[in-house]
Design a protein around this motif. Structure first.
Motif, mmCIF file in Angstrom:
data_model
loop_
_atom_site.group_PDB
_atom_site.id
_atom_site.type_symbol
_atom_site.label_atom_id
_atom_site.label_comp_id
_atom_site.label_asym_id
_atom_site.label_seq_id
_atom_site.Cartn_x
_atom_site.Cartn_y
_atom_site.Cartn_z
ATOM 1 N N ARG A 1 3.390 78.246 33.881
ATOM 2 C CA ARG A 1 3.417 79.149 35.027
ATOM 3 C C ARG A 1 2.979 80.537 34.585
ATOM 4 O O ARG A 1 3.470 81.068 33.592
ATOM 5 C CB ARG A 1 4.835 79.209 35.584
ATOM 6 C CG ARG A 1 4.936 80.023 36.835
ATOM 7 C CD ARG A 1 6.362 79.944 37.401
ATOM 8 N NE ARG A 1 6.632 81.243 37.964
ATOM 9 C CZ ARG A 1 7.611 82.047 37.580
ATOM 10 N NH1 ARG A 1 8.439 81.678 36.643
ATOM 11 N NH2 ARG A 1 7.776 83.211 38.137
ATOM 12 N N VAL A 2 2.070 81.145 35.305
ATOM 13 C CA VAL A 2 1.611 82.495 35.021
ATOM 14 C C VAL A 2 1.896 83.355 36.237
ATOM 15 O O VAL A 2 1.576 82.977 37.365
ATOM 16 C CB VAL A 2 0.097 82.524 34.704
ATOM 17 C CG1 VAL A 2 -0.371 83.946 34.516
ATOM 18 C CG2 VAL A 2 -0.198 81.684 33.480
ATOM 19 N N GLU A 3 2.520 84.491 36.005
ATOM 20 C CA GLU A 3 2.821 85.421 37.085
ATOM 21 C C GLU A 3 2.457 86.822 36.625
ATOM 22 O O GLU A 3 2.808 87.220 35.510
ATOM 23 C CB GLU A 3 4.308 85.358 37.428
ATOM 24 C CG GLU A 3 4.710 86.260 38.567
ATOM 25 C CD GLU A 3 6.197 86.155 38.910
ATOM 26 O OE1 GLU A 3 6.662 86.955 39.718
ATOM 27 O OE2 GLU A 3 6.883 85.271 38.347
ATOM 28 N N VAL A 4 1.771 87.553 37.449
ATOM 29 C CA VAL A 4 1.423 88.936 37.152
ATOM 30 C C VAL A 4 2.363 89.830 37.951
ATOM 31 O O VAL A 4 2.475 89.679 39.173
ATOM 32 C CB VAL A 4 -0.045 89.245 37.513
ATOM 33 C CG1 VAL A 4 -0.356 90.712 37.294
ATOM 34 C CG2 VAL A 4 -0.985 88.355 36.710
ATOM 35 N N ILE A 5 3.031 90.720 37.264
ATOM 36 C CA ILE A 5 3.968 91.641 37.902
ATOM 37 C C ILE A 5 3.449 93.050 37.673
ATOM 38 O O ILE A 5 3.227 93.451 36.525
ATOM 39 C CB ILE A 5 5.387 91.505 37.310
ATOM 40 C CG1 ILE A 5 5.876 90.065 37.428
ATOM 41 C CG2 ILE A 5 6.342 92.476 37.988
ATOM 42 C CD1 ILE A 5 7.154 89.785 36.673
ATOM 43 N N GLN A 6 3.258 93.775 38.726
ATOM 44 C CA GLN A 6 2.766 95.151 38.594
ATOM 45 C C GLN A 6 3.922 96.113 38.827
ATOM 46 O O GLN A 6 4.709 95.942 39.762
ATOM 47 C CB GLN A 6 1.666 95.417 39.617
ATOM 48 C CG GLN A 6 1.076 96.805 39.490
ATOM 49 C CD GLN A 6 -0.079 97.011 40.464
ATOM 50 O OE1 GLN A 6 -0.613 96.072 41.024
ATOM 51 N NE2 GLN A 6 -0.457 98.252 40.646
#
Length: 167
Positions: A2-7
């Motif tokens: 799972r890949v998640e980008v959090i800004q």
């Protein structure tokens, strides 16, 4: 996987993440006073070593380690035992704040220095016209591990084949 980008603000986001959640963190934090991060399009600044940089989007070299170490401590908390932090630290010519960070990390976090790697920038932008660096084609990457257990790296997975002339 799972890949998640959090800004968001690194320190604030890291504080919301669970302990021991990651095996690897690769980061290149802002370079302090040499880049202005307050604009939509970062650009080099002419800021000198001083403490009156509030609101400029830069971090004074005198406060850089104090600014970065709480973030590194949160990264260490989120790394699993034996997890690795690869930290690219570069600074302006003559600046010693990256070295201050490197000296303070083992004193203020559970991270242990594993090794130093030279990141060779094969297509580096020439800086000779500004004359700020003797050799701008590389930057240091400090590899830290979380705790005493050794990290394992599958070098064969990334290794370039040897030239026949070197065998």
């Amino acid at each position: 996987m799972r890949v998640e980008v959090i800004q968001g603000d690194a320190l604030m986001v890291l504080r919301t993440l669970p302990d021991a959640a990651f095996g690897l963190c690769v980061t290149s934090p802002p370079y302090g006073t040499i880049i202005n991060y307050a604009t939509d399009r970062p650009r080099h600044t002419n800021a000198r070593v001083r403490d009156d940089l509030a609101g400029t989007g830069t971090v004074s070299p005198n406060h850089y380690a104090d600014w970065l170490l709480p973030i590194i401590a949160e990264v260490a908390r989120t790394l699993a035992p034996g997890g690795v932090l690869a930290l690219n630290l570069n600074g302006q010519a003559g600046a010693t704040y990256p070295e201050e960070v490197v000296v303070r990390i083992p004193r203020e976090t559970p991270l242990v220095l594993h090794e130093r790697v030279c990141w060779v920038k094969a297509n580096a932008i020439p800086t000779g016209s500004r004359g700020t660096h003797l050799i701008p084609e590389w930057e240091p990457v400090w590899v830290w591990r979380n705790g005493a257990s050794l990290a394992y790296f599958g070098r064969d997975d990334i290794r370039r084949p040897y030239a026949a002339s070197t065998l």
